[in-house]
Design a protein around this motif. Structure first.
Motif, PDB file in Angstrom:
ATOM      1  N   GLN A 286       0.796  -1.228   0.000  1.00 23.71           N
ATOM      2  CA  GLN A 286       0.000   0.000   0.000  1.00 23.71           C
ATOM      3  C   GLN A 286       0.827   1.275   0.000  1.00 23.71           C
ATOM      4  O   GLN A 286       0.434   2.263  -0.611  1.00 23.71           O
ATOM      5  CB  GLN A 286      -0.984   0.047   1.178  1.00 23.71           C
ATOM      6  N   TYR A 287       1.987   1.300   0.659  1.00 23.35           N
ATOM      7  CA  TYR A 287       2.645   2.567   0.911  1.00 23.35           C
ATOM      8  C   TYR A 287       4.080   2.667   0.397  1.00 23.35           C
ATOM      9  O   TYR A 287       4.699   3.715   0.514  1.00 23.35           O
ATOM     10  CB  TYR A 287       2.659   2.849   2.418  1.00 23.35           C
ATOM     11  N   ILE A 288       4.646   1.597  -0.146  1.00 20.29           N
ATOM     12  CA  ILE A 288       6.061   1.603  -0.513  1.00 20.29           C
ATOM     13  C   ILE A 288       6.198   1.693  -2.030  1.00 20.29           C
ATOM     14  O   ILE A 288       5.777   0.799  -2.762  1.00 20.29           O
ATOM     15  CB  ILE A 288       6.771   0.345   0.014  1.00 20.29           C
ATOM     16  N   ASP A 289       6.766   2.783  -2.511  1.00 20.11           N
ATOM     17  CA  ASP A 289       7.001   3.001  -3.932  1.00 20.11           C
ATOM     18  C   ASP A 289       8.173   2.124  -4.361  1.00 20.11           C
ATOM     19  O   ASP A 289       9.297   2.325  -3.912  1.00 20.11           O
ATOM     20  CB  ASP A 289       7.307   4.484  -4.156  1.00 20.11           C
ATOM     21  N   VAL A 290       7.909   1.147  -5.240  1.00 21.79           N
ATOM     22  CA  VAL A 290       8.950   0.191  -5.615  1.00 21.79           C
ATOM     23  C   VAL A 290       9.398   0.330  -7.067  1.00 21.79           C
ATOM     24  O   VAL A 290      10.342  -0.343  -7.480  1.00 21.79           O
ATOM     25  CB  VAL A 290       8.496  -1.263  -5.356  1.00 21.79           C
ATOM     26  N   GLY A 291       8.731   1.183  -7.852  1.00 20.91           N
ATOM     27  CA  GLY A 291       9.133   1.326  -9.240  1.00 20.91           C
ATOM     28  C   GLY A 291       8.019   1.875 -10.104  1.00 20.91           C
ATOM     29  O   GLY A 291       7.079   2.510  -9.613  1.00 20.91           O
ATOM     30  N   THR A 292       8.109   1.618 -11.410  1.00 24.79           N
ATOM     31  CA  THR A 292       7.136   2.149 -12.360  1.00 24.79           C
ATOM     32  C   THR A 292       6.770   1.098 -13.403  1.00 24.79           C
ATOM     33  O   THR A 292       7.478   0.109 -13.603  1.00 24.79           O
ATOM     34  CB  THR A 292       7.687   3.380 -13.091  1.00 24.79           C
ATOM     35  N   ALA A 293       5.638   1.356 -14.083  1.00 25.41           N
ATOM     36  CA  ALA A 293       5.209   0.549 -15.228  1.00 25.41           C
ATOM     37  C   ALA A 293       4.988   1.487 -16.411  1.00 25.41           C
ATOM     38  O   ALA A 293       4.199   2.436 -16.312  1.00 25.41           O
ATOM     39  CB  ALA A 293       3.932  -0.213 -14.905  1.00 25.41           C
ATOM     40  N   ASP A 294       5.685   1.248 -17.510  1.00 27.46           N
ATOM     41  CA  ASP A 294       5.482   2.000 -18.746  1.00 27.46           C
ATOM     42  C   ASP A 294       4.487   1.244 -19.618  1.00 27.46           C
ATOM     43  O   ASP A 294       4.644   0.035 -19.848  1.00 27.46           O
ATOM     44  CB  ASP A 294       6.802   2.176 -19.497  1.00 27.46           C
ATOM     45  N   VAL A 295       3.464   1.940 -20.116  1.00 22.17           N
ATOM     46  CA  VAL A 295       2.381   1.301 -20.870  1.00 22.17           C
ATOM     47  C   VAL A 295       2.210   2.016 -22.209  1.00 22.17           C
ATOM     48  O   VAL A 295       2.161   3.256 -22.262  1.00 22.17           O
ATOM     49  CB  VAL A 295       1.058   1.345 -20.076  1.00 22.17           C
ATOM     50  N   TRP A 296       2.091   1.239 -23.285  1.00 22.62           N
ATOM     51  CA  TRP A 296       1.853   1.794 -24.618  1.00 22.62           C
ATOM     52  C   TRP A 296       1.153   0.750 -25.469  1.00 22.62           C
ATOM     53  O   TRP A 296       0.914  -0.385 -25.016  1.00 22.62           O
ATOM     54  CB  TRP A 296       3.177   2.244 -25.255  1.00 22.62           C
ATOM     55  N   VAL A 297       0.793   1.116 -26.698  1.00 17.11           N
ATOM     56  CA  VAL A 297       0.146   0.191 -27.636  1.00 17.11           C
ATOM     57  C   VAL A 297       1.094  -0.111 -28.782  1.00 17.11           C
ATOM     58  O   VAL A 297       1.759   0.790 -29.316  1.00 17.11           O
ATOM     59  CB  VAL A 297      -1.164   0.785 -28.193  1.00 17.11           C
ATOM     60  N   GLU A 298       1.146  -1.398 -29.135  1.00 15.38           N
ATOM     61  CA  GLU A 298       1.989  -1.828 -30.244  1.00 15.38           C
ATOM     62  C   GLU A 298       1.346  -3.035 -30.915  1.00 15.38           C
ATOM     63  O   GLU A 298       1.058  -4.045 -30.251  1.00 15.38           O
ATOM     64  CB  GLU A 298       3.388  -2.171 -29.733  1.00 15.38           C
TER      65      GLU A 298
END
Length: 316
Positions: A228-240
């Motif tokens: 809930q509270y720990i920022d662990v990274g990111t997700a990049d999202v796109w269409v291909e």
């Protein structure tokens, strides 16, 4: 003039409060070096101000740092943190009457400008699962008639010290790092924004966050929060090629142990069941890109992960 100084100081305090809402902060360690806070679950303790509860301190660690995150209630402001760490109670500097001597504590950190919140980050290592005793003393002030006045002494902890003068200390066990896991979800915004954006219900104690895809904004980047509270990274999202593509980038030492993805035509409701999501699998590395068939209309996405690299109990 005093009002101007007070306003400037309060604005600085407000900025610190906003920063403290982020689970991954830039701060100074006891030697003035910039570091990034990671840390595990840790434990919360009271802060005693003038013998009354006046705030909380969250104590936790990563492999190389001990963190004391102070939060004081109004109207208190921290002007200095003094901390001593020992293997046992006897290791805390005290006089013959058993009263601690903060001036002899190892770690001193002035807080300028004074703030209701502060993170005292102490570089150290400790044995996995080994107990420690922490004496955390605070110099505390407040505004009186537009003037910042030293007011009270503060102590963190819930165990009373053994002397004729009041003080408290913290009993803490150093958390181990290894294969401990946490549930994680991609979410719309960073931590200072509402936590549960496009969320399902909370029945059964579950929690989840969902994101809203916008084809006009691709590629989109969403933060990933674990526990809930720990920022662990990111997700990049796109269409291909007609598929939604998802590239997950976790910060060290975290890794993906399981992944589950589901798209929805409408904002989800009820408790999610990631095991029933359309796209699912096990561990992936930073080079792996998840693909999900997209009809161009299902714009709500649940991205659920089981993230490893968290502290584990020494008896597991």
């Amino acid at each position: 003039m005093k009002n101007i100084v007070k306003i400037a100081l309060l604005m600085s305090v407000a900025l610190v409060l906003l920063a403290a809402c982020d689970s991954k902060l830039t701060m100074l360690d006891t030697r003035g070096n910039d570091i990034a806070k990671e840390g595990g679950a840790g434990q919360y303790y009271n802060i005693w101000v003038g013998q009354n509860i006046g705030g909380t301190v969250w104590v936790h660690n990563d492999p190389n740092y001990l963190y004391l995150e102070y939060t004081l209630y109004e109207p208190w402001l921290i002007t200095e943190s003094k901390v001593h760490v020992a293997a046992n109670y006897a290791g805390i500097p005290k006089n013959k009457q058993g009263v601690p001597i903060p001036g002899m504590f190892t770690y001193h950190q002035p807080v300028d400008p004074p703030s209701a919140t502060y993170i005292h980050a102490i570089p150290m290592t400790w044995g996995c699962g080994q107990p420690m005793v922490i004496a955390a003393h605070l110099d505390i002030s407040q505004f009186v008639d537009d003037t910042l006045v030293p007011t009270e002494t503060g102590w963190g902890g819930d165990t009373p010290g053994g002397s004729n003068r009041w003080w408290y200390y913290i009993e803490y066990v150093w958390e181990c790092y290894g294969t401990g896991t946490e549930t994680a979800w991609a979410r719309m915004y960073d931590y200072e924004d509402p936590l549960f954006e496009y969320q399902p219900g909370h029945g059964g104690g579950n929690w989840a966050t969902f994101v809203m895809l916008d084809s006009d904004a691709f590629p989109q980047t969403f933060p990933i929060y674990a526990g809930q509270y720990i920022d662990v990274g990111t997700a990049d999202v796109w269409v291909e090629d007609g598929d939604i593509k998802i590239d997950i980038n976790l910060d060290d030492p975290y890794f993906v142990d399981e992944h589950h993805v589901q798209l929805y035509a409408n904002p989800p409701s009820g408790n999610p069941a990631p095991g029933l999501f359309l796209v699912k699998g096990g561990a992936i590395d930073d080079d792996y890109v998840i693909s999900y068939p997209w009809n161009g209309r299902d714009n709500y996405m649940g991205l659920h992960l089981v993230v490893g690299g968290f502290p584990i109990s020494p008896d597991k």
